[in-house]
Design a protein around this motif. Structure first.
Motif, short mmCIF file in Angstrom:
data_model
loop_
_atom_site.label_atom_id
_atom_site.label_comp_id
_atom_site.label_asym_id
_atom_site.label_seq_id
_atom_site.Cartn_x
_atom_site.Cartn_y
_atom_site.Cartn_z
N GLU A 107 0.87 -1.24 0.07
CA GLU A 107 -0.17 0.01 -0.11
C GLU A 107 0.83 1.18 -0.09
N SER A 113 2.15 -0.42 -9.48
CA SER A 113 1.00 0.04 -10.35
C SER A 113 -0.55 -0.51 -9.54
N THR A 114 -1.47 0.19 -9.94
CA THR A 114 -2.92 -0.09 -9.35
C THR A 114 -3.41 -1.26 -9.96
N LYS A 115 -2.83 -1.72 -10.93
CA LYS A 115 -3.58 -2.85 -11.65
C LYS A 115 -2.86 -3.97 -11.07
N THR A 116 -1.77 -4.00 -10.71
CA THR A 116 -1.41 -5.20 -9.87
C THR A 116 -1.71 -5.25 -8.46
N LYS A 117 -1.94 -3.86 -7.99
CA LYS A 117 -2.60 -3.93 -6.71
C LYS A 117 -4.17 -4.50 -6.71
N LYS A 118 -4.73 -4.27 -7.67
CA LYS A 118 -5.99 -4.88 -7.66
C LYS A 118 -5.93 -6.27 -7.68
N GLN A 119 -5.12 -6.66 -8.71
CA GLN A 119 -4.94 -8.19 -8.92
C GLN A 119 -4.53 -9.00 -7.46
N LYS A 121 -5.25 -7.94 -4.64
CA LYS A 121 -6.18 -7.62 -3.93
C LYS A 121 -7.34 -8.92 -4.04
N ASN A 122 -7.33 -9.05 -5.23
CA ASN A 122 -8.50 -10.07 -5.76
C ASN A 122 -8.11 -11.52 -5.13
N GLN A 124 -6.05 -12.01 -2.76
CA GLN A 124 -6.31 -11.84 -1.49
C GLN A 124 -7.77 -12.26 -1.01
N GLN A 125 -8.61 -11.79 -1.69
CA GLN A 125 -10.00 -12.09 -1.14
C GLN A 125 -10.51 -13.44 -1.67
#
Lengths: 760, 576
Positions: A107, A113-119, A121-122, A124-125
């Motif tokens: 964080e 990059s935000t994209k990798t962050k999103k990935q 996060k996904n 993680q969920q």
């Protein structure tokens, strides 16, 4: 310090490297490494740890020295206390590292990059664990299975043709023979080759332009379509569809039929059954699918509520009112009303299921206390056959008794038995009745000796009496009728006896007649015929009547019934003039001569005796294994007890009835034909279900003696015929669809024509 | 080379396309026919071409029709309980296949039946004229010369009453005089083949399978001569033979002797097949059932017994007469038996059911009986020969024909395939004409009256190859086709009887002899005791073990049950 820390780090790195590579390395390498490091770590606090490890190693080394060298498992270890920047430490409070631990820093770092962050996060969920890949064996098994299924399907395509070939009466190899008869033009043309230069040129041109060289029956497209789905497959598919459709239509028709039935009773029963079935299903549902069951329950409840709300099955409808008026006079109407009300009750009754059981059980418990105690007692086993166990009144008992008495008196079985039972009867009416029976029985027994002479007549009389007895039992008044009947029977018996006596007389007379005939032989032929034929014509009638009786009740054969066939006298135009010269054999036994001369007297009785003897021999003998004196006293005059005798007597099943049972003048030997049995089939061959089937297939002869030449050729034609010198190749794939193709060819050809026309 | 075929090809593709396909006769046949018509045709004939080359329709389509009654004649009885189970397809196929085959065979046989054109004749008198009063001379005059020549008398008064026998084809006649005269004649050409005097009394004569050999039962032994009169064998095993019968398909010569023995001689190998002591005295009445090769013997106590070589006791014993039986005859189909007895009666029996059908009273009794191929019965009373028609179906009151010969009749025989009855009597031999006696159609493969020597040799070889073994003789000739329903015990018993010992029996334990006094009686007994009832011991042991096991199991179950039932609420003890 920094140096030291560096050293430590280095050491740790080395250690981890060593431990990682330990899987492969030998102990010696490790030892060297340790020796090198020893002075460095000597004063460190994890000395104890190291000792421990060393000790372990040493022990292992020693153990390795001893026996055979064991393959060691790799040991994975992590660096202990310090956190390395390169490796992940799993030692801590909880050994596992969570993804969130790692992502926490993400964080903060802007570089990600935000994209990798999103990935991430996904990731993680998503808590899905990836399934472990199937083991090699299992996957191979599945593959094998699939391959087998495919191969089986491929092979089973042949099963039809194989079955057909097996069934075929005659197979001629090679199978794919050229069909005789006219060939199509196209086939001839394809076999033909262009030879002249002009022809060659033309064909070259055609083939260059991808034109069909001759008129093929199928265009390439059509051929392709044919190959796509074979006719057989299509047929199978269609058949399946047809079947499904047919089943549906059957079901529909059935439903329609059932709906059309007007019988109320049928519908009532039907609905009842349906209800029962539904209940059953519901109970099952309660176990398996409680949610569904609850829904159902709700539905039912709703229906009940609706019923309660409506006035549908109550006495307020139009029909009900009219019925109520009629009910006073018409019982049917009353019944209908009642039924409707019952239905109402039923429909509005609150359902109790296992879901509500808890409440019920409480209720039950409450009820139990109220119930009387004898409910829990064991149920009395009331033997219906035992009149004593039943708390019945004496009337019934007497009635039972009556039935019991009936049976023996009709069958005329053991008399003492009935006598005992007679004593037990209390009621006076019955007693008098029975006394009468008894007296009559005695009377009959008294009669027996004189009727014994004529057995068959006696039989008849007995039958009459039995019938009479039965009728008497049913009706109370009995005397007059039976008296008359008895008188009749008596008269008849006397008459018959006289007749039979006459018979005997004639039988006895016959030899005399014969002798007379011998005397008169040379004189005339007409005269002796008359006296002989007169009695013999009288004979047959009673004898046939008796035979009819005898079939019913088998007794010994009467002498009088044997050889009583009516004779036809024959008139002869010529009278023999020459006296027959007797057999001039000197050696002929004197006794034989005498026997021949006086034959006819005891020939019949001799024969009957012989027959009886044969019958006796055929019967299985009772084997008595009793040893007197075993288990009880033995000696002269002491008889072993009946129980013992019965127990040690072995009876075998009676043989099947003799073939000559109904033939008085015939003895048929019951011996088995052993010589034939060795040539016979002695167990039923495979596809046959009974002997008759097999025998019927064996019945028609095959030989030249019984058949025409053409039949023999047809019956004995070989199953397989091979042409001499022809190569028999294994069946080709085309063989499968040969006949279907031949069928489809013509249809497709015509279809093609049509299409062409359309295109034009 | 560029044929018409190519031209059409070109036309189809390069030139203008035709609307119609070129007419082809093999296609036209399919399109032109209407389906309904076709179906109709198919019912009649399946493989018939649709139309002949000339274009005319066949006026008589299909195979020629066969008369149903003719087919019926060749039908074999079928039982009803044949329907196989629904799923048993294989069986269904077999049954339908055999049914189809047999139907086909019947139909063919019925078709070929046309080839038997000859019909039997019979004698028909004028109105109010008995056929039995027509004399033989009248008949011989009325018929053609060849047939008329068949009525003749041989005057042989020297050597006593004659017995006779015709051979199977009916060409050759064998005469045996009581006082030793034996002659064989080709009776149609009246050519004497041989004539001898055996210088001994002759009881019976019989042709063997061909006309080359015959058997003569002489005073003591049985002799076999050839057609030249040369003695081939003297069979000492067969003594005091009174009557003989020859079973042609089994090659068996059955003889009945004065000592009460019925013996069978296999003439193809010359061995005695069976010798049965009938235990019923002198056997001088004998005949055969040609349908099942059973021998019928008549006895002085009025019984007729049926024998096969396979059983030591009579298959059937029938009480026929109150006096002794004088003569027996069985018809060709094996359905009827005619007997005559000392009580002057003549009886007809259905030999399949052993039931009497008709009983006749002959004032003088019949000493000899003979049945012809077509079912005429000849009976001899003294010197009168009577012939009856239809003795079994209609009650007969009068003979069909009658003839008086010179002496007492001694032998009576119908000639096969001829309307001739041969009568041997005290004064020689008479050949009578009996219209309707013989079978008009002969089977050339079986018995050909016109065969040549070569054909006879061929037939002999074939007949020997097709010889039926004597074991197959039984009362029911179809028995070989039946499944033997004997159980294991019976079969084992048969085996034991055939072998003479029980192959499955356990050997009895015999202790080995040991030396040094160890085989003393006591020791032997002890050793025997060790192995006594060994098999039983095992059985008992097993039974006891099983019993124990069961008991244990039961106990355990009981325990479990009690344990289960004890598992209850604590308050249960207060329950009543």
């Amino acid at each position: 310090m920094a140096n030291r820390s560096k050293k430590k780090a280095k050491k740790e790195r080395k250690k981890s490297a060593a431990s990682k590579s330990n899987v492969i390395f030998d102990d010696e390498d490790d030892r060297d490494l340790k020796e090198g490091d020893e002075n460095i770590i000597s004063e460190e606090e994890e000395e104890g740890d190291g000792d421990e490890r060393k000790r372990q190693k040493l022990l292992e080394a020693i153990s390795a020295l001893g026996g055979k060298r064991k393959k060691k498992f790799g040991e994975r270890s992590e660096a202990a206390v310090q956190m390395s920047e390169f490796t992940v430490n799993a030692q801590g409070n909880d050994d596992k590292i969570d993804l969130s631990d790692l992502l926490g820093t993400m964080e903060k770092t802007p570089a990600v990059s935000t994209k990798t962050k999103k990935q991430l996060k996904n990731l993680q969920q998503g808590k899905m664990t990836i399934e472990s890949p199937i083991s090699k064996q299992a996957s191979e098994r599945i593959q094998r299975n699939l391959a087998f299924q495919k191969a089986a399907a491929d092979v089973s395509r042949w099963s039809g043709i194989i079955r057909q070939n097996r069934k075929a009466e005659q197979l001629i190899f090679p199978l794919n023979q050229e069909p005789s008869g006219p060939k199509t033009m196209e086939k001839i043309v394809t076999g033909w080759k262009a030879q002249t230069p002009l022809e060659q040129e033309v064909f070259a041109l055609l083939s260059a332009n991808n034109q069909p060289i001759n008129d093929p029956i199928l265009t390439p497209a059509e051929e392709a379509s044919l190959k796509a789905m074979s006719l057989a497959e299509a047929k199978i598919r269609r058949a399946e569809l047809q079947k499904a459709r047919a089943l549906q239509s059957y079901y529909e028709a059935k439903a329609r039929r059932e709906r059309k039935i007007k019988s109320k009773k049928y519908h009532k029963v039907h609905n009842k059954n349906k209800g029962k079935e539904f209940l059953k299903q519901f109970e099952e549902m309660v176990k398996t699918n409680p949610a569904g069951a609850l829904e159902e329950l709700n539905k039912m409840e709703l229906a009940r509520m609706q019923e309660r709300m409506s006035l549908k099955h109550q006495n307020s409808g139009k029909w009900a009112k009219s019925k109520a008026i009629m009910a006073k006079y018409d019982e049917g109407a009353r019944k209908a009303m009642q039924q409707q009300l019952e239905l109402n009750k039923e429909l509005t009754h609150k359902l109790t299921t296992s879901l509500h059981k808890d409440e019920e059980e409480e209720k039950d418990a409450a009820e139990e206390e109220v119930m009387p105690s004898f409910v829990n007692d064991a149920e009395q086993v009331l033997d219906p056959s035992n009149p004593w166990m039943r708390g019945k009144l004496s009337e019934d008992l007497a009635h039972d008794e009556n039935v019991v008495v009936n049976v023996p008196s009709v069958v005329a079985a053991a008399p003492e038995n009935t006598a005992e039972e007679e004593d037990e009867i209390v009621e006076t009416e019955e007693e008098t009745l029975l006394r009468e029976f008894n007296s009559r029985r005695k009377l009959r027994q008294g009669e027996n000796p004189d009727t014994g002479l004529v057995m068959s007549v006696d039989d008849k009389e007995e039958d009459h009496e039995a019938a009479a007895d039965a009728s008497e039992l049913e009706e109370q008044e009995l005397s007059e009728f039976t008296n008359i009947l008895k008188g009749l029977a008596h008269n008849q018996c006397d008459a018959d006896a006289e007749a039979s006596a006459g018979n005997c007389d004639t039988q006895l007379d016959k030899p005399h007649d014969d002798l007379e005939l011998l005397d008169q032989e040379t004189v005339t032929d007409e005269a002796p015929v008359q006296p002989h034929s007169a009695p013999s014509t009288n004979n047959p009638q009673p004898s046939t009547e008796k035979e009819g009786k005898k079939r019913k009740r088998k007794r010994g054969i009467e002498i009088t019934k044997v050889l009583t066939k009516e004779t036809n006298p024959i008139q002869v135009p010529l009278i023999p003039t020459v006296q027959e010269t007797e057999d001039t054999d000197e050696k002929m036994d004197q006794r034989c001569l005498i026997k021949e001369a006086f034959a006819g007297d005891d020939v019949v009785s001799d024969f009957l005796r012989d027959k009886k003897k044969q019958e006796e021999e055929g019967k299985p003998k009772v084997v008595d294994l009793l040893l007197p004196g075993w288990g009880e006293w033995g000696g002269i005059g002491l008889k072993p007890s009946r129980h013992k005798r019965k127990r040690f007597r072995i009876k075998t099943a009676p043989p099947p009835p003799r073939k000559d049972q109904h033939l008085p003048t015939v003895i048929i030997s019951e011996k088995r034909n052993r010589s034939m049995s060795s040539h016979q089939v002695n167990c039923l061959p495979s596809p046959f279900e009974n002997h008759l089937q097999f025998e019927s297939t064996m019945r028609s002869p095959l030989g030249r003696t019984w058949n025409t030449e053409r039949t023999i050729k047809k019956l004995t034609k070989p199953k397989v015929v091979t042409r001499l010198g022809a190569i028999i190749e294994p069946m080709a794939q085309e063989e499968l669809m040969k006949d279907q193709k031949a069928e489809s060819e013509s249809s497709v050809a015509s279809g093609k024509k049509r299409r062409k026309n359309n295109a034009k | 080379m560029a044929s018409a075929g190519e031209a059409t090809v070109k036309k189809a593709h390069v030139g203008k396309k035709e609307k119609k396909r070129p007419a082809r006769y093999w296609l036209k046949a399919q399109h032109g026919e209407k389906p309904t018509k076709k179906r109709k045709r198919e019912g009649q004939r399946e493989d018939a071409p649709k139309s002949s080359i000339s274009g005319k329709a066949d006026p008589f389509p299909g195979p020629a029709p066969v008369r149903q009654d003719r087919v019926q004649r060749f039908k074999r009885e079928r039982s009803k309980k044949l329907k196989p189970h629904r799923n048993n397809l294989k069986l269904k196929r077999i049954i339908t296949g055999t049914k189809k085959d047999s139907e086909m065979a019947q139909e063919h046989a019925a078709r070929v039946d046309v080839l038997l054109p000859e019909e039997p004749g019979f004698l028909e008198g004028d109105e109010d004229e008995d056929t039995c009063t027509i004399s033989q001379e009248d008949i011989a005059e009325a018929v053609d010369i060849t047939s008329g020549a068949k009525y003749f008398n041989l005057k042989l008064s020297q050597f006593g009453p004659y017995r006779l026998d015709y051979n199977k084809t009916g060409r050759h006649l064998l005469l045996g005089g009581r006082r030793g005269h034996v002659a064989c004649i080709d009776w149609q050409t009246k050519q004497l083949m041989c004539e001898i005097n055996v210088m001994e009394s002759v009881n019976d004569v019989k042709w063997l399978h061909t006309e080359a050999m015959y058997a003569v039962a002489q005073k003591k032994w049985l002799y076999i001569y050839d057609s030249k009169g040369i003695e081939l064998h003297c069979i000492r095993k067969f003594n005091d033979v009174l009557r003989m019968q020859f079973l042609p398909y089994h090659f068996l010569l059955a003889t009945a002797s004065a000592t009460g023995f019925l013996q069978y001689l296999d003439v193809s190998v010359g061995k005695e097949v069976a010798a049965i002591c009938t235990k019923s005295g002198r056997l001088d009445v004998m005949c055969q059932n040609s349908q099942n090769a059973i021998i019928h013997l008549g006895h002085p106590n009025g019984t007729v017994t049926l024998w096969s070589p396979n059983q030591k006791e009579a298959l059937v014993k029938l009480l026929c007469h109150q006096g002794g039986v004088r003569s027996v005859a069985v018809d060709k189909t094996g359905t009827y038996m005619v007997t005559s007895g000392m009580d002057k009666k003549m009886k007809v029996y259905d030999i399949r059911a052993f039931k009497p059908l008709k009983s006749y009273f002959l004032p003088a009794g019949a000493s000899c009986l003979s049945l012809s191929q077509r079912g005429l019965l000849s009976a001899a009373t003294g010197d009168v020969v009577q012939v009856y028609r239809d003795v079994w179906s209609t009650p007969v009151t009068k003979p069909y024909m009658a003839h008086r010969v010179r002496g007492a009749v001694w032998g009576l025989h119908f000639c096969p395939f001829e309307d001739v009855l041969g009568v041997g009597h005290g004064e020689g031999f008479t050949s009578m004409l009996i219209p309707g006696a013989g079978e008009p159609n002969f089977d050339g493969f079986d018995a050909n009256p016109f065969r040549s020597a070569k054909q006879r040799q061929e037939w002999e070889v074939k007949a020997l190859l097709e010889k039926i073994q004597p074991e197959l003789i039984s009362l029911d000739p179809n028995q070989l086709g039946y499944v033997d329903r004997a159980n294991m015990a019976q079969r084992h018993q048969d085996r034991v009887e055939a072998l003479g010992y029980d192959p499955l029996a356990k050997e009895k334990f015999v202790p080995r002899f040991k030396k040094k006094g160890r085989s003393s009686a006591g020791a032997v007994e002890r050793r025997k005791k060790k192995v006594a009832h060994e098999d039983q011991r095992d059985v008992i042991k097993e039974a006891v073990e099983k019993k124990l096991k069961d008991e244990r199991k039961r106990v355990q179950q009981k325990k479990q049950k009690t344990a289960l039932s004890e598992k209850s609420a604590a308050l249960d003890r207060f329950r009543k």
